[in-house]
Design a protein around this motif. Sequence first.
Motif, PDB file in Angstrom:
ATOM      1  N   ILE A 121      48.213  33.035  41.829  1.00  0.00           N
ATOM      2  CA  ILE A 121      48.579  31.620  41.905  1.00  0.00           C
ATOM      3  C   ILE A 121      47.782  30.924  43.004  1.00  0.00           C
ATOM      4  CG2 ILE A 121      50.483  30.031  42.370  1.00  0.00           C
ATOM      5  CD1 ILE A 121      52.316  32.321  41.160  1.00  0.00           C
ATOM      6  N   TYR A 122      47.736  31.552  44.161  1.00  0.00           N
ATOM      7  CA  TYR A 122      47.004  30.973  45.285  1.00  0.00           C
ATOM      8  C   TYR A 122      45.525  30.794  44.923  1.00  0.00           C
ATOM      9  CZ  TYR A 122      44.764  30.445  49.808  1.00  0.00           C
ATOM     10  OH  TYR A 122      43.994  29.983  50.844  1.00  0.00           O
ATOM     11  N   ALA A 123      44.912  31.832  44.376  1.00  0.00           N
ATOM     12  CA  ALA A 123      43.483  31.760  44.040  1.00  0.00           C
ATOM     13  C   ALA A 123      43.213  30.685  42.989  1.00  0.00           C
ATOM     14  CB  ALA A 123      42.983  33.119  43.573  1.00  0.00           C
ATOM     15  N   ARG A 135      33.592  30.510  43.193  1.00  0.00           N
ATOM     16  CA  ARG A 135      33.109  31.885  42.968  1.00  0.00           C
ATOM     17  C   ARG A 135      33.870  32.882  43.843  1.00  0.00           C
ATOM     18  NH1 ARG A 135      32.274  34.675  39.251  1.00  0.00           N
ATOM     19  NH2 ARG A 135      31.124  36.553  39.647  1.00  0.00           N
ATOM     20  N   PHE A 136      34.131  32.512  45.093  1.00  0.00           N
ATOM     21  CA  PHE A 136      34.913  33.369  45.986  1.00  0.00           C
ATOM     22  C   PHE A 136      36.293  33.644  45.389  1.00  0.00           C
ATOM     23  CE2 PHE A 136      38.289  33.512  49.177  1.00  0.00           C
ATOM     24  CZ  PHE A 136      37.968  34.692  49.834  1.00  0.00           C
ATOM     25  N   PHE A 137      36.960  32.600  44.913  1.00  0.00           N
ATOM     26  CA  PHE A 137      38.315  32.769  44.366  1.00  0.00           C
ATOM     27  C   PHE A 137      38.295  33.551  43.057  1.00  0.00           C
ATOM     28  CE2 PHE A 137      39.031  29.180  47.280  1.00  0.00           C
ATOM     29  CZ  PHE A 137      39.988  29.792  48.068  1.00  0.00           C
ATOM     30  N   GLU A 138      37.260  33.353  42.249  1.00  0.00           N
ATOM     31  CA  GLU A 138      37.141  34.157  41.029  1.00  0.00           C
ATOM     32  C   GLU A 138      37.003  35.642  41.376  1.00  0.00           C
ATOM     33  OE1 GLU A 138      33.867  32.319  38.961  1.00  0.00           O
ATOM     34  OE2 GLU A 138      35.218  30.986  37.860  1.00  0.00           O
ATOM     35  N   ASN A 139      36.230  35.958  42.402  1.00  0.00           N
ATOM     36  CA  ASN A 139      36.093  37.352  42.850  1.00  0.00           C
ATOM     37  C   ASN A 139      37.425  37.902  43.347  1.00  0.00           C
ATOM     38  OD1 ASN A 139      33.367  37.467  42.212  1.00  0.00           O
ATOM     39  ND2 ASN A 139      32.706  36.878  44.276  1.00  0.00           N
ATOM     40  N   GLU A 140      38.180  37.075  44.032  1.00  0.00           N
ATOM     41  CA  GLU A 140      39.497  37.503  44.520  1.00  0.00           C
ATOM     42  C   GLU A 140      40.467  37.733  43.357  1.00  0.00           C
ATOM     43  OE1 GLU A 140      40.421  38.403  47.709  1.00  0.00           O
ATOM     44  OE2 GLU A 140      38.234  38.291  47.849  1.00  0.00           O
ATOM     45  N   ILE A 141      40.360  36.915  42.329  1.00  0.00           N
ATOM     46  CA  ILE A 141      41.203  37.101  41.136  1.00  0.00           C
ATOM     47  C   ILE A 141      40.855  38.434  40.474  1.00  0.00           C
ATOM     48  CG2 ILE A 141      41.699  36.247  38.803  1.00  0.00           C
ATOM     49  CD1 ILE A 141      41.273  33.367  40.034  1.00  0.00           C
ATOM     50  N   VAL A 142      39.579  38.732  40.359  1.00  0.00           N
ATOM     51  CA  VAL A 142      39.155  40.007  39.775  1.00  0.00           C
ATOM     52  C   VAL A 142      39.672  41.171  40.623  1.00  0.00           C
ATOM     53  CG1 VAL A 142      37.155  41.472  39.234  1.00  0.00           C
ATOM     54  CG2 VAL A 142      37.164  39.063  38.551  1.00  0.00           C
ATOM     55  N   ALA A 143      39.590  41.055  41.928  1.00  0.00           N
ATOM     56  CA  ALA A 143      40.096  42.109  42.813  1.00  0.00           C
ATOM     57  C   ALA A 143      41.597  42.297  42.620  1.00  0.00           C
ATOM     58  CB  ALA A 143      39.775  41.781  44.274  1.00  0.00           C
ATOM     59  N   GLU A 144      42.328  41.212  42.497  1.00  0.00           N
ATOM     60  CA  GLU A 144      43.772  41.310  42.269  1.00  0.00           C
ATOM     61  C   GLU A 144      44.074  41.879  40.888  1.00  0.00           C
ATOM     62  OE1 GLU A 144      47.712  41.279  43.288  1.00  0.00           O
ATOM     63  OE2 GLU A 144      45.959  41.010  44.582  1.00  0.00           O
ATOM     64  N   ALA A 145      43.267  41.525  39.904  1.00  0.00           N
ATOM     65  CA  ALA A 145      43.450  42.078  38.553  1.00  0.00           C
ATOM     66  C   ALA A 145      43.274  43.591  38.573  1.00  0.00           C
ATOM     67  CB  ALA A 145      42.462  41.429  37.580  1.00  0.00           C
ATOM     68  N   LYS A 146      42.329  44.078  39.375  1.00  0.00           N
ATOM     69  CA  LYS A 146      42.140  45.531  39.496  1.00  0.00           C
ATOM     70  C   LYS A 146      43.374  46.184  40.104  1.00  0.00           C
ATOM     71  CE  LYS A 146      37.121  45.435  39.852  1.00  0.00           C
ATOM     72  NZ  LYS A 146      35.955  45.515  40.741  1.00  0.00           N
ATOM     73  N   ARG A 147      43.974  45.546  41.090  1.00  0.00           N
ATOM     74  CA  ARG A 147      45.179  46.087  41.717  1.00  0.00           C
ATOM     75  C   ARG A 147      46.366  46.059  40.754  1.00  0.00           C
ATOM     76  NH1 ARG A 147      42.775  43.715  46.269  1.00  0.00           N
ATOM     77  NH2 ARG A 147      43.706  41.675  45.961  1.00  0.00           N
ATOM     78  N   CYS A 148      46.389  45.038  39.918  1.00  0.00           N
ATOM     79  CA  CYS A 148      47.540  44.807  39.022  1.00  0.00           C
ATOM     80  C   CYS A 148      47.501  45.662  37.771  1.00  0.00           C
ATOM     81  CB  CYS A 148      47.579  43.330  38.667  1.00  0.00           C
ATOM     82  SG  CYS A 148      49.012  42.822  37.718  1.00  0.00           S
ATOM     83  N   SER A 149      46.301  45.974  37.290  1.00  0.00           N
ATOM     84  CA  SER A 149      46.183  46.645  35.991  1.00  0.00           C
ATOM     85  C   SER A 149      46.514  48.116  36.019  1.00  0.00           C
ATOM     86  CB  SER A 149      44.788  46.479  35.420  1.00  0.00           C
ATOM     87  OG  SER A 149      43.838  47.107  36.223  1.00  0.00           O
TER      88      SER A 149
END
Length: 149
Positions: A121-123, A135-149
Amino acid sequence: MNAEFDLRYAEALWVLRLMKTREMPNVAVDALVYGHDSRSLRQLAGLPPKTEEDVNLLFGRALKELNRGKMSKEEALKHYAKHISRKILNSELSPLNGAKMIWRATLRNAVPDFHDLDPFIYAASEAEDRPNDRRFFENEIVAEAKRCS
């Protein structure tokens, strides 16, 4: 649904009110094809959607008959986020669109003191407000997706 039919994901969509009534008979057919069977599921698969109430009632009954139907909104949101995360990681969804979907689901289902999905939500929010840092926030979303999946 597809070849990787996930009844738990269908239940999550139903709990979160993200599954359209017209989709439920097709979900019932997919569930039957992939080995889930119950009287209400067969009824739902064979019926064209009548009223939203009838379809929801049948789907709810089918879940109970399959020893499901007890998923909390928190569990449903986590399962939904896990599914969306996989789509982000498989490049089926852009990171920002996926995070926005998770954001909308949490807003729609307003669970007090539930913060597990706040990084998405924040990103998503900051990416909208700070386009130069997107681009920074998109990278953070991908990092969070890795943690979540």
